[in-house]
Scaffold this motif. Sequence first.
Motif, PDB file in Angstrom:
ATOM      1  N   MET A   1       0.850  -1.165   0.000  1.00 20.44           N
ATOM      2  CA  MET A   1       0.000   0.000   0.000  1.00 20.44           C
ATOM      3  C   MET A   1       0.901   1.234   0.000  1.00 20.44           C
ATOM      4  N   ASN A   2       0.533   2.205  -0.846  1.00 21.12           N
ATOM      5  CA  ASN A   2       1.276   3.456  -0.832  1.00 21.12           C
ATOM      6  C   ASN A   2       0.304   4.630  -0.826  1.00 21.12           C
ATOM      7  N   ILE A   3       0.829   5.812  -0.637  1.00 17.05           N
ATOM      8  CA  ILE A   3      -0.007   7.005  -0.484  1.00 17.05           C
ATOM      9  C   ILE A   3      -0.811   7.287  -1.750  1.00 17.05           C
ATOM     10  N   ASN A   4      -0.250   7.005  -2.920  1.00 17.88           N
ATOM     11  CA  ASN A   4      -1.002   7.234  -4.155  1.00 17.88           C
ATOM     12  C   ASN A   4      -2.217   6.321  -4.234  1.00 17.88           C
ATOM     13  N   GLN A   5      -2.054   5.082  -3.825  1.00 16.24           N
ATOM     14  CA  GLN A   5      -3.194   4.168  -3.837  1.00 16.24           C
ATOM     15  C   GLN A   5      -4.306   4.671  -2.921  1.00 16.24           C
ATOM     16  N   LEU A   6      -3.933   5.212  -1.782  1.00 12.57           N
ATOM     17  CA  LEU A   6      -4.940   5.767  -0.872  1.00 12.57           C
ATOM     18  C   LEU A   6      -5.638   6.973  -1.494  1.00 12.57           C
ATOM     19  N   LYS A   7      -4.858   7.845  -2.126  1.00 14.09           N
ATOM     20  CA  LYS A   7      -5.451   9.016  -2.797  1.00 14.09           C
ATOM     21  C   LYS A   7      -6.398   8.580  -3.905  1.00 14.09           C
ATOM     22  N   TYR A   8      -5.993   7.597  -4.675  1.00 16.19           N
ATOM     23  CA  TYR A   8      -6.831   7.099  -5.765  1.00 16.19           C
ATOM     24  C   TYR A   8      -8.125   6.498  -5.215  1.00 16.19           C
ATOM     25  N   PHE A   9      -8.007   5.721  -4.159  1.00 20.87           N
ATOM     26  CA  PHE A   9      -9.188   5.100  -3.571  1.00 20.87           C
ATOM     27  C   PHE A   9     -10.165   6.160  -3.064  1.00 20.87           C
ATOM     28  N   VAL A  10      -9.661   7.156  -2.362  1.00 14.46           N
ATOM     29  CA  VAL A  10     -10.521   8.224  -1.848  1.00 14.46           C
ATOM     30  C   VAL A  10     -11.221   8.941  -2.992  1.00 14.46           C
ATOM     31  N   ALA A  11     -10.499   9.223  -4.058  1.00  8.96           N
ATOM     32  CA  ALA A  11     -11.098   9.903  -5.205  1.00  8.96           C
ATOM     33  C   ALA A  11     -12.183   9.045  -5.851  1.00  8.96           C
ATOM     34  N   VAL A  12     -11.925   7.757  -6.013  1.00 10.06           N
ATOM     35  CA  VAL A  12     -12.934   6.857  -6.594  1.00 10.06           C
ATOM     36  C   VAL A  12     -14.174   6.831  -5.706  1.00 10.06           C
ATOM     37  N   ALA A  13     -13.975   6.742  -4.403  1.00 14.01           N
ATOM     38  CA  ALA A  13     -15.099   6.708  -3.474  1.00 14.01           C
ATOM     39  C   ALA A  13     -15.897   8.005  -3.519  1.00 14.01           C
ATOM     40  N   GLU A  14     -15.214   9.138  -3.590  1.00 17.34           N
ATOM     41  CA  GLU A  14     -15.898  10.428  -3.612  1.00 17.34           C
ATOM     42  C   GLU A  14     -16.634  10.664  -4.926  1.00 17.34           C
ATOM     43  N   HIS A  15     -16.019  10.303  -6.032  1.00 13.90           N
ATOM     44  CA  HIS A  15     -16.631  10.509  -7.350  1.00 13.90           C
ATOM     45  C   HIS A  15     -17.603   9.395  -7.725  1.00 13.90           C
ATOM     46  N   GLN A  16     -17.494   8.254  -7.054  1.00 16.46           N
ATOM     47  CA  GLN A  16     -18.240   7.041  -7.393  1.00 16.46           C
ATOM     48  C   GLN A  16     -18.034   6.675  -8.862  1.00 16.46           C
TER      49      GLN A  16
END
Length: 69
Positions: A1-16
């Motif tokens: 797990m890295n910080i970019n993966q977390l950022k990507y996940f948060v963005a996917v969750a927010e944008h759906q």
Amino acid sequence: MNINQLKYFVAVAEHQSFTKAATQFFISQTALTQQIHALEESIGLKLIDRSTRPISLTPGGNVFFSEAK
């Protein structure tokens, strides 16, 4: 797990949406999907239910989302 993966996940969750999240980071949808899949593999938990439109988070994904933010 890295910080970019977390950022990507948060963005996917927010944008759906994988497409909108990929556009936000100027990367391809394929690359974003691979990163989310790698994140799911590293933590051993399915985070996103891809069978619905728009996508939704699994119960574990909701918990992970609140922690990731």
